[in-house]
Write a protein that holds these residues in place. Structure first.
Motif, PDB file in Angstrom:
ATOM      1  N   ASN B  85       0.811  -1.219   0.000  1.00  0.00           N
ATOM      2  CA  ASN B  85       0.000   0.000   0.000  1.00  0.00           C
ATOM      3  C   ASN B  85       0.842   1.266   0.000  1.00  0.00           C
ATOM      4  OD1 ASN B  85       0.727   0.515   2.746  1.00  0.00           O
ATOM      5  ND2 ASN B  85      -0.905  -0.852   3.431  1.00  0.00           N
ATOM      6  N   SER B  86       0.163   2.373  -0.211  1.00  0.00           N
ATOM      7  CA  SER B  86       0.796   3.700  -0.217  1.00  0.00           C
ATOM      8  C   SER B  86       2.005   3.746  -1.148  1.00  0.00           C
ATOM      9  CB  SER B  86       1.211   4.091   1.210  1.00  0.00           C
ATOM     10  OG  SER B  86       0.116   4.042   2.090  1.00  0.00           O
ATOM     11  N   VAL B  87       1.822   3.294  -2.362  1.00  0.00           N
ATOM     12  CA  VAL B  87       2.954   3.198  -3.279  1.00  0.00           C
ATOM     13  C   VAL B  87       3.397   4.573  -3.768  1.00  0.00           C
ATOM     14  CG1 VAL B  87       2.377   0.855  -4.006  1.00  0.00           C
ATOM     15  CG2 VAL B  87       1.476   2.816  -5.308  1.00  0.00           C
ATOM     16  N   THR B  88       4.696   4.638  -4.112  1.00  0.00           N
ATOM     17  CA  THR B  88       5.294   5.815  -4.734  1.00  0.00           C
ATOM     18  C   THR B  88       6.055   5.352  -5.968  1.00  0.00           C
ATOM     19  OG1 THR B  88       7.413   5.696  -3.593  1.00  0.00           O
ATOM     20  CG2 THR B  88       5.606   6.819  -2.427  1.00  0.00           C
ATOM     21  N   ALA B  89       6.642   6.308  -6.669  1.00  0.00           N
ATOM     22  CA  ALA B  89       7.424   5.971  -7.869  1.00  0.00           C
ATOM     23  C   ALA B  89       8.568   5.010  -7.534  1.00  0.00           C
ATOM     24  CB  ALA B  89       7.953   7.236  -8.511  1.00  0.00           C
ATOM     25  N   ALA B  90       9.056   5.048  -6.321  1.00  0.00           N
ATOM     26  CA  ALA B  90      10.150   4.163  -5.907  1.00  0.00           C
ATOM     27  C   ALA B  90       9.742   2.691  -5.878  1.00  0.00           C
ATOM     28  CB  ALA B  90      10.663   4.583  -4.527  1.00  0.00           C
ATOM     29  N   ASP B  91       8.451   2.434  -5.928  1.00  0.00           N
ATOM     30  CA  ASP B  91       7.955   1.057  -5.957  1.00  0.00           C
ATOM     31  C   ASP B  91       7.829   0.516  -7.377  1.00  0.00           C
ATOM     32  OD1 ASP B  91       5.955   2.117  -3.251  1.00  0.00           O
ATOM     33  OD2 ASP B  91       7.616   0.680  -3.089  1.00  0.00           O
ATOM     34  N   THR B  92       8.126   1.350  -8.368  1.00  0.00           N
ATOM     35  CA  THR B  92       8.136   0.863  -9.744  1.00  0.00           C
ATOM     36  C   THR B  92       9.234  -0.179  -9.905  1.00  0.00           C
ATOM     37  OG1 THR B  92       7.255   2.905 -10.675  1.00  0.00           O
ATOM     38  CG2 THR B  92       8.572   1.514 -12.152  1.00  0.00           C
ATOM     39  N   ALA B  93       8.869  -1.353 -10.367  1.00  0.00           N
ATOM     40  CA  ALA B  93       9.823  -2.456 -10.437  1.00  0.00           C
ATOM     41  C   ALA B  93       9.203  -3.623 -11.192  1.00  0.00           C
ATOM     42  CB  ALA B  93      10.222  -2.918  -9.037  1.00  0.00           C
ATOM     43  N   VAL B  94      10.056  -4.555 -11.574  1.00  0.00           N
ATOM     44  CA  VAL B  94       9.572  -5.867 -11.991  1.00  0.00           C
ATOM     45  C   VAL B  94       9.376  -6.693 -10.727  1.00  0.00           C
ATOM     46  CG1 VAL B  94      10.082  -7.979 -13.259  1.00  0.00           C
ATOM     47  CG2 VAL B  94      10.733  -5.756 -14.221  1.00  0.00           C
ATOM     48  N   TYR B  95       8.194  -7.245 -10.578  1.00  0.00           N
ATOM     49  CA  TYR B  95       7.869  -8.051  -9.409  1.00  0.00           C
ATOM     50  C   TYR B  95       7.860  -9.519  -9.808  1.00  0.00           C
ATOM     51  CZ  TYR B  95       6.792  -3.891  -6.731  1.00  0.00           C
ATOM     52  OH  TYR B  95       6.890  -2.694  -6.056  1.00  0.00           O
ATOM     53  N   PHE B  96       8.665 -10.302  -9.088  1.00  0.00           N
ATOM     54  CA  PHE B  96       8.751 -11.738  -9.314  1.00  0.00           C
ATOM     55  C   PHE B  96       8.107 -12.475  -8.143  1.00  0.00           C
ATOM     56  CE2 PHE B  96      11.742 -11.670 -12.807  1.00  0.00           C
ATOM     57  CZ  PHE B  96      12.586 -10.591 -12.563  1.00  0.00           C
ATOM     58  N   CYS B  97       7.472 -13.592  -8.453  1.00  0.00           N
ATOM     59  CA  CYS B  97       7.136 -14.535  -7.389  1.00  0.00           C
ATOM     60  C   CYS B  97       8.074 -15.732  -7.515  1.00  0.00           C
ATOM     61  CB  CYS B  97       5.671 -14.966  -7.431  1.00  0.00           C
ATOM     62  SG  CYS B  97       5.109 -15.773  -8.941  1.00  0.00           S
ATOM     63  N   ALA B  98       8.323 -16.391  -6.401  1.00  0.00           N
ATOM     64  CA  ALA B  98       9.317 -17.463  -6.405  1.00  0.00           C
ATOM     65  C   ALA B  98       9.041 -18.453  -5.293  1.00  0.00           C
ATOM     66  CB  ALA B  98      10.724 -16.876  -6.242  1.00  0.00           C
ATOM     67  N   ARG B  99       9.506 -19.676  -5.515  1.00  0.00           N
ATOM     68  CA  ARG B  99       9.455 -20.686  -4.463  1.00  0.00           C
ATOM     69  C   ARG B  99      10.762 -20.627  -3.692  1.00  0.00           C
ATOM     70  NH1 ARG B  99       9.081 -27.193  -5.374  1.00  0.00           N
ATOM     71  NH2 ARG B  99      11.348 -26.976  -5.599  1.00  0.00           N
ATOM     72  N   ARG B 100      10.647 -20.652  -2.389  1.00  0.00           N
ATOM     73  CA  ARG B 100      11.822 -20.604  -1.536  1.00  0.00           C
ATOM     74  C   ARG B 100      11.917 -21.903  -0.756  1.00  0.00           C
ATOM     75  NH1 ARG B 100      13.040 -15.933   3.050  1.00  0.00           N
ATOM     76  NH2 ARG B 100      13.089 -17.414   4.771  1.00  0.00           N
ATOM     77  N   ILE B 101      13.070 -22.529  -0.816  1.00  0.00           N
ATOM     78  CA  ILE B 101      13.300 -23.713   0.005  1.00  0.00           C
ATOM     79  C   ILE B 101      13.396 -23.239   1.443  1.00  0.00           C
ATOM     80  CG2 ILE B 101      14.891 -25.597   0.498  1.00  0.00           C
ATOM     81  CD1 ILE B 101      15.539 -25.647  -2.488  1.00  0.00           C
ATOM     82  N   ALA B 102      12.512 -23.729   2.263  1.00  0.00           N
ATOM     83  CA  ALA B 102      12.254 -23.094   3.545  1.00  0.00           C
ATOM     84  C   ALA B 102      13.480 -22.995   4.438  1.00  0.00           C
ATOM     85  CB  ALA B 102      11.125 -23.835   4.261  1.00  0.00           C
ATOM     86  N   VAL B 103      14.162 -24.091   4.639  1.00  0.00           N
ATOM     87  CA  VAL B 103      15.271 -24.082   5.586  1.00  0.00           C
ATOM     88  C   VAL B 103      16.494 -23.414   4.975  1.00  0.00           C
ATOM     89  CG1 VAL B 103      16.832 -25.538   6.913  1.00  0.00           C
ATOM     90  CG2 VAL B 103      14.413 -26.149   6.735  1.00  0.00           C
ATOM     91  N   ALA B 104      16.732 -23.688   3.704  1.00  0.00           N
ATOM     92  CA  ALA B 104      17.982 -23.255   3.082  1.00  0.00           C
ATOM     93  C   ALA B 104      17.930 -21.814   2.583  1.00  0.00           C
ATOM     94  CB  ALA B 104      18.316 -24.172   1.914  1.00  0.00           C
ATOM     95  N   VAL B 105      16.727 -21.251   2.470  1.00  0.00           N
ATOM     96  CA  VAL B 105      16.553 -19.865   2.015  1.00  0.00           C
ATOM     97  C   VAL B 105      17.211 -19.627   0.665  1.00  0.00           C
ATOM     98  CG1 VAL B 105      16.587 -17.442   2.703  1.00  0.00           C
ATOM     99  CG2 VAL B 105      16.565 -19.202   4.455  1.00  0.00           C
ATOM    100  N   ARG B 106      16.882 -20.425  -0.287  1.00  0.00           N
ATOM    101  CA  ARG B 106      17.256 -20.155  -1.664  1.00  0.00           C
ATOM    102  C   ARG B 106      16.005 -20.271  -2.517  1.00  0.00           C
ATOM    103  NH1 ARG B 106      19.804 -25.308  -0.687  1.00  0.00           N
ATOM    104  NH2 ARG B 106      18.948 -26.976  -1.980  1.00  0.00           N
TER     105      ARG B 106
END
Lengths: 107, 120
Positions: B85-106
């Motif tokens: 919420n409350s976005v500004t121009a600084a929030d302009t970006a490519v947004y990715f979704c991803a799967r993260r291996i929970a323990v290893a954080v990759r």
């Protein structure tokens, strides 16, 4: 947050060259370091995890090494498809943080 | 083969809320081995982790964005969503979704990413 600094920021090399990219952490992260490759317009692909383990399906010309604060990604013999941007990422503590990237270009 | 697809508006006005959904196919989000997250990349810049969620609803956020973020999951639709919420121009970006291996954080599987522009 842990700061990750990559060098160089950009690099020109030829097909067949051996290339090394460095990543330095602002504090010790043991071996909690991952490397990604990103080609233009695409999402990053995981190459190396835990500093030196090759992700399934990644060619063996890619290798990683290091521990503590200093890490390297090496490509033993550059192929045309390797020209891309490479990012390191620490997984030692939250938030996970990324290096600024190294752009590998064709000489 | 696991696939992730981002959907949502590509243009958001300043001060409004950016809302994106990631639909997962070829696998289920109902695994405790993985969490599901968002990462963004401003044009020409590096990657920034936004946050992650387990299907059960347990979420973790980047402290730099935590006051503006909500990430939720819908196991029945095999989707997870981001609200910023409350976005500004600084929030302009490519947004990715991803799967993260929970323990290893990759992050081992990524969606293609979508450019969201904040502009009036």
């Amino acid at each position: 947050d842990i700061q990750m600094t990559q060098s160089p920021s950009s690099l020109s090399a030829s097909v067949g060259d051996r290339v090394t990219i460095t990543c330095r952490a602002s504090q010790s992260i043991s071996s909690y370091l991952n490397w990604y490759q990103q080609k233009p317009g695409n999402a990053p692909d995981l190459l190396i995890y835990a500093a030196s383990s090759l992700q399934r399906g990644v060619p063996s010309r890619f290798s990683g090494s290091g521990s503590g604060t200093d890490f390297t990604l090496t490509i033993s013999s550059l192929q045309p498809e390797d020209f891309a941007i490479y990012f390191c990422q620490q997984s030692y503590s939250s938030p996970p943080t990324f290096g600024q990237g190294t752009k590998l270009e064709i000489k | 083969q696991l696939q992730l697809q981002v959907s949502g508006p590509r243009l958001v006005k300043p001060s409004e809320t950016l809302s994106l959904t990631c639909t997962v196919s070829g696998g289920s989000i109902t695994s405790n081995s993985y969490s599901w997250g968002w990462i963004r990349q401003p044009p020409g810049k590096g990657l920034e982790w936004i946050g992650n969620i387990f299907y059960s609803g347990t979420a973790s956020y980047n402290p730099s964005l935590e006051s503006r973020i909500t990430i939720s999951a819908d196991a029945s639709k095999n989707q997870f969503s981001l609200n910023l919420n409350s976005v500004t121009a600084a929030d302009t970006a490519v947004y990715f979704c991803a799967r993260r291996i929970a323990v290893a954080v990759r992050f081992d599987y990524w969606g293609q990413g979508t450019l969201v522009t904040v502009s009036s």
